[in-house]
Design a protein around this motif. Structure first.
Motif, PDB file in Angstrom:
ATOM      1  N   SER A  49       0.833  -1.212   0.000  1.00  0.00           N
ATOM      2  CA  SER A  49       0.000   0.000   0.000  1.00  0.00           C
ATOM      3  C   SER A  49       0.866   1.261   0.000  1.00  0.00           C
ATOM      4  O   SER A  49       0.532   2.263  -0.634  1.00  0.00           O
ATOM      5  N   ILE A  50       2.037   1.216   0.699  1.00  0.00           N
ATOM      6  CA  ILE A  50       2.970   2.363   0.687  1.00  0.00           C
ATOM      7  C   ILE A  50       3.518   2.583  -0.722  1.00  0.00           C
ATOM      8  O   ILE A  50       3.596   3.707  -1.218  1.00  0.00           O
ATOM      9  N   GLU A  69       2.134   1.755  -3.532  1.00  0.00           N
ATOM     10  CA  GLU A  69       1.062   2.275  -4.381  1.00  0.00           C
ATOM     11  C   GLU A  69       0.897   3.787  -4.184  1.00  0.00           C
ATOM     12  O   GLU A  69       0.742   4.540  -5.137  1.00  0.00           O
ATOM     13  N   GLU A  70       0.943   4.233  -2.916  1.00  0.00           N
ATOM     14  CA  GLU A  70       0.801   5.660  -2.618  1.00  0.00           C
ATOM     15  C   GLU A  70       1.940   6.461  -3.244  1.00  0.00           C
ATOM     16  O   GLU A  70       1.741   7.529  -3.825  1.00  0.00           O
ATOM     17  N   GLU A  71       3.184   5.919  -3.146  1.00  0.00           N
ATOM     18  CA  GLU A  71       4.334   6.608  -3.722  1.00  0.00           C
ATOM     19  C   GLU A  71       4.222   6.690  -5.237  1.00  0.00           C
ATOM     20  O   GLU A  71       4.546   7.707  -5.857  1.00  0.00           O
ATOM     21  N   LEU A 103       1.487   6.789  -6.983  1.00  0.00           N
ATOM     22  CA  LEU A 103       0.451   7.767  -7.320  1.00  0.00           C
ATOM     23  C   LEU A 103       0.982   9.196  -7.187  1.00  0.00           C
ATOM     24  O   LEU A 103       0.705  10.058  -8.015  1.00  0.00           O
ATOM     25  N   THR A 104       1.748   9.458  -6.100  1.00  0.00           N
ATOM     26  CA  THR A 104       2.232  10.827  -5.882  1.00  0.00           C
ATOM     27  C   THR A 104       3.378  11.182  -6.821  1.00  0.00           C
ATOM     28  O   THR A 104       3.599  12.359  -7.113  1.00  0.00           O
TER      29      THR A 104
END
Length: 405
Positions: A389-390, A392-394, A396-397
């Protein structure tokens, strides 16, 4: 008074078996503590049982006494009975069972609301913990009380679902009985506060060990898992593999009584005890209503001998069941150290003293290694999920800006 085939799935007929010739007066005379003879006959019977346990040397019991919550003086009357008749033995500890009968008492106008029942059960305990001189006999009795049990027919239909919108105990004035989870939660909540107080005052604490999962809906077992130290029966775990896995991971003890279940809810050959034991759940054999289900003065030996014959238990299995029963019991650290060895509370093979338990170290090591691997598997999966999940967040950003260079 023995249960027969007519009691199967008929808890009402099982209860009526305690009323020979259809009259409850005999039960009142012989197995009640609060009657016109001040519980004399019941005390005599209990002392006979205690004498037999002391004679056999290697058997110990946790017997049940009832507190109903109908009036504030129940505890004092029970303590007076115990002290007056000296129903004490090193081989016996007491569990207090609270029948879930609020609806009956409310209908009879004995209780105005559920809060009153809770106060009748717990207020004397807070008072005697703060000032032992306020209830001296109760203080003596509590030295030998190890916990609380919640009892009644679990298969009764429940009209209410316990959630945030449920009325508080002081507002519960309905004719319907509160659900199982409601009883268990408010018992647990009061016990938790009481235990904090008792610990601060230097007294021993109590555990919650309810009848749970014998019949009725599966969510009883969810309540038991979240709130209880150990449970009794747990038959319905066979229908809920995920919940059974949680009980295994948390090593919640389950005291099972196959002979009782055989007369009430589940035929002996379908009992999941052997399945649970093989999978590594903490299982012990116990008696339940020996007057109804057993035929000799050695009810626990009946449970062990029949289980050994039916399931072809090895001596290792038998000793593991016995060791589990000691670990789950409410006897003191000193007593458990004497029975199991001074390191019984540790984990893995170092907790086992084979000279006392007769359980081979390889069995204890296998149980420990298997549980550790399962816990590692679960924590590894959680960590991997968090890392994914980390990532995926990176992604996206840090993704490309559309229309830019």
């Amino acid at each position: 008074m023995h249960a027969d085939r007519n009691t199967f799935h008929r808890f009402d007929k099982f209860n009526s078996k305690y009323n020979p010739i259809g009259e409850s007066i005999l039960r009142e005379i012989f197995i009640k503590t609060d009657n016109y003879v001040e519980g004399k006959y019941f005390a005599h019977i209990v002392k006979e049982v205690m004498f037999d346990l002391e004679e056999s040397k290697y058997q110990n019991s946790e017997l049940r006494l009832s507190i109903y919550g109908r009036s504030r003086d129940e505890w004092d009357k029970l303590a007076e009975w115990a002290v007056k008749h000296r129903v004490y033995s090193d081989n016996v500890r007491w569990l207090i069972q609270v029948p879930r009968l609020f609806d009956v008492y409310h209908t009879k106008k004995q209780l105005a609301n559920f809060q009153e029942m809770l106060e009748n059960i717990f207020m004397p305990l807070f008072e005697v913990t703060i000032d032992p001189a306020s209830h001296p006999e109760l203080h003596l009795l509590l030295e030998h009380v190890v916990g609380f049990d919640s009892v009644d027919d679990e298969s009764k239909p429940e009209q209410h679902i316990f959630n945030l919108d449920s009325p508080l105990p002081a507002e519960w004035t309905e004719e319907d009985n509160p659900p199982y989870s409601y009883y268990l939660y408010y018992t647990y909540a009061n016990m938790t506060v009481l235990n904090h107080l008792r610990r601060r005052r230097g007294f021993h604490t109590f555990v919650l060990r309810p009848h749970c999962g014998e019949a009725g809906p599966i969510h009883h077992l969810v309540s038991g898992f979240m709130l209880s130290e150990n449970i009794s029966h747990g038959l319905l775990l066979r229908k809920a593999p995920v919940l059974q896995y949680l009980y295994y991971l948390a090593q919640v003890g389950i005291a099972m009584s196959p002979l009782s279940n055989n007369s009430l809810f589940l035929s002996y050959h379908r009992n999941p005890l052997m399945e649970y034991l093989s999978r590594g759940l903490i299982i012990s054999l116990s008696t339940d209503d020996p007057l109804q289900f057993h035929f000799t003065k050695e009810p626990l030996m009946e449970e062990y001998s029949i289980a050994a014959q039916v399931w072809k238990l090895s001596s290792c299995d038998m000793c593991e069941l016995a060791r589990n029963s000691v670990l789950m019991s409410g006897f003191s650290h000193k007593v458990k150290s004497y029975w199991l060895g001074p390191s019984y509370y540790k984990e893995g093979p170092e907790s086992n003293d084979i000279r006392r338990t007769n359980v081979p170290d390889i069995r204890v090591a296998y149980r420990f290694e298997t549980l550790t691997e399962e816990l590692n598997l679960i924590t590894h999966a959680v960590r991997t999920d968090e890392l994914d999940s980390i990532d995926e967040e990176e992604t996206l950003t840090m993704g490309p800006v559309l229309g830019g260079r």
